[in-house]
Design an enzyme around this catalytic site. Structure first.
Site, PDB file in Angstrom:
ATOM      1  N   ARG A  19     106.591 -40.059 133.872  1.00 26.19           N
ATOM      2  CA  ARG A  19     105.846 -41.323 133.988  1.00 26.19           C
ATOM      3  C   ARG A  19     104.334 -41.047 134.042  1.00 26.19           C
ATOM      4  O   ARG A  19     103.896 -39.891 134.159  1.00 26.19           O
ATOM      5  CB  ARG A  19     106.282 -42.117 135.227  1.00 26.19           C
ATOM      6  CG  ARG A  19     105.872 -41.480 136.531  1.00 26.19           C
ATOM      7  CD  ARG A  19     106.291 -42.332 137.730  1.00 26.19           C
ATOM      8  NE  ARG A  19     105.768 -41.754 138.962  1.00 26.19           N
ATOM      9  CZ  ARG A  19     106.076 -42.181 140.176  1.00 26.19           C
ATOM     10  NH1 ARG A  19     106.927 -43.177 140.321  1.00 26.19           N
ATOM     11  NH2 ARG A  19     105.546 -41.607 141.241  1.00 26.19           N
ATOM     12  N   GLY A  95     102.127 -33.088 140.580  1.00 23.31           N
ATOM     13  CA  GLY A  95     101.177 -32.695 141.618  1.00 23.31           C
ATOM     14  C   GLY A  95     101.141 -33.620 142.809  1.00 23.31           C
ATOM     15  O   GLY A  95     100.364 -33.413 143.739  1.00 23.31           O
ATOM     16  N   GLY A 159      91.631 -38.469 153.183  1.00 23.08           N
ATOM     17  CA  GLY A 159      92.640 -37.715 153.928  1.00 23.08           C
ATOM     18  C   GLY A 159      93.230 -36.630 153.050  1.00 23.08           C
ATOM     19  O   GLY A 159      94.422 -36.326 153.104  1.00 23.08           O
ATOM     20  N   TYR A 163      95.898 -31.894 149.848  1.00 22.24           N
ATOM     21  CA  TYR A 163      95.849 -32.140 148.395  1.00 22.24           C
ATOM     22  C   TYR A 163      94.690 -31.339 147.792  1.00 22.24           C
ATOM     23  O   TYR A 163      94.866 -30.597 146.816  1.00 22.24           O
ATOM     24  CB  TYR A 163      95.660 -33.636 148.163  1.00 22.24           C
ATOM     25  CG  TYR A 163      95.621 -34.074 146.714  1.00 22.24           C
ATOM     26  CD1 TYR A 163      96.691 -33.821 145.857  1.00 22.24           C
ATOM     27  CD2 TYR A 163      94.522 -34.775 146.207  1.00 22.24           C
ATOM     28  CE1 TYR A 163      96.659 -34.253 144.534  1.00 22.24           C
ATOM     29  CE2 TYR A 163      94.489 -35.206 144.893  1.00 22.24           C
ATOM     30  CZ  TYR A 163      95.565 -34.945 144.062  1.00 22.24           C
ATOM     31  OH  TYR A 163      95.536 -35.368 142.746  1.00 22.24           O
ATOM     32  N   GLY A 194      89.964 -37.663 137.325  1.00 21.43           N
ATOM     33  CA  GLY A 194      89.400 -38.629 138.277  1.00 21.43           C
ATOM     34  C   GLY A 194      90.341 -39.810 138.420  1.00 21.43           C
ATOM     35  O   GLY A 194      91.553 -39.629 138.508  1.00 21.43           O
TER      36      GLY A 194
END
Ligand SMILES: NC(=O)c1ccc[n+]([C@@H]2O[C@H](COP(=O)([O-])OP(=O)(O)OC[C@H]3O[C@@H](n4cnc5c(N)ncnc54)[C@H](O)[C@@H]3O)[C@@H](O)[C@H]2O)c1
Length: 259
Positions: A19, A95, A159, A163, A194
């Site tokens: 997706r 990811g 936050g 990541y 981005g």
């Protein structure tokens, strides 16, 4: 893994290709003539993604496995080698671990530190470790790592400690691996993204101050699509891209350029 693959085609694996960004990459690579193996953790997504490529006239097959499991990756890639042959192109796109959320560092308990590291760092390394030997043997290969601007810049309010750490970590690994396999004819690069299509609704509805401030940095005033990323992948995989390796290329509508 049904396939309408012809032996002369390049074979590409796109992880998390069922997706959004990964699916756009998979479609673009298929449009260049590659046979694309659409991997996803979710079988239905992988199958629907591969079917949509075949419906568009491309060549694709679906393969469900979890990139964070070294054992599963080795078994799946061995099956691909037997049934299709050497993989020429790897796009490490998966990811964002399912079900995990980004929290401020001090609010993240120790047992929640792993998911982003597992998928972005170990998952991507699992894939490269399994597929690079075949590329080295044949003297040609392309690896494209999908990262995020969060790997090189902190976003206040995101936050994104784990990541960002996982993306920065894999970008570092890409540079080192590129030096090892370059002489064998393989390029390894990172595309750092981005704001992407998935975030269109919250950006347009201005429901998030964080996205609002990130959007203000976007020079091109447009959200990135999987096809934008796919076009960059296609260039890196073409003869025209063969002199580019070990790089992190930012694909983000020009964000941060004005700072
Ligand atoms: N969405 C954005 O705005 C944005 C911004 C910057 C970077 N990125 C990067 O782009 C890539 C794709 O993002 P997206 O928004 O399309 O993600 P997404 O969550 O919409 O889709 C990713 C797919 O990966 C699959 N996946 C997750 N874990 C997996 C695993 N362990 N093994 C196999 N498949 C797995 C999921 O099932 C899902 O179908 C990621 O690397 C992400 O970090 C996205």
């Amino acid at each position: 893994m049904p396939t309408n693959h012809s032996p002369r085609k390049r074979t590409a694996v796109v992880t998390g290709g069922g997706r959004n960004t990964g699916l756009g990459i998979a479609h673009t690579l298929a449009a260049t003539g590659a046979h694309v193996i659409v991997n996803d953790l979710v079988l239905d997504r992988a199958e629907a993604g591969a079917a949509s490529i075949r419906d568009a006239g491309g060549s694709a097959s679906a393969l469900q496995f979890d990139i964070t499991s070294h054992e599963d990756v080795v078994a799946a890639m061995e099956r691909v080698r037997r049934e299709i042959g050497t993989v020429d192109i790897l796009v490490n796109n998966a990811g964002l671990p399912s079900g995990s959320q980004m929290l401020p560092f001090l609010d993240t308990p120790r047992h929640d530190w792993s998911p982003y590291i597992d998928v972005n760092l170990y998952g991507s390394l699992n894939m490269m470790h399994a597929l690079l030997p075949g590329m080295v043997d044949q003297g040609w290969g392309r690896v494209i790592q999908i990262s995020s601007s969060a790997g090189s810049a902190a976003h206040r309010g995101l936050g994104g400690t784990f990541y960002g750490a996982s993306k920065a970590g894999i970008e570092g690994a890409v540079r080192h691996i590129a030096t090892e396999v370059g002489p064998a004819g393989i390029t390894v690069n990172t595309l750092a993204l981005g704001l992407m299509e998935k975030l269109r609704e919250p950006i347009e509805s201005k429901s998030s101050p964080l996205l609002d401030s990130l959007w203000a940095d976007n020079i091109m005033a447009r959200i990135g699509t999987g096809e934008d990323v796919g076009a960059a992948c296609a260039w890196l995989c073409s003869d025209a891209g063969e002199f580019v390796t070990g790089q992190t290329i930012h694909l983000n509508g020009g964000a941060y350029a004005g700072r």
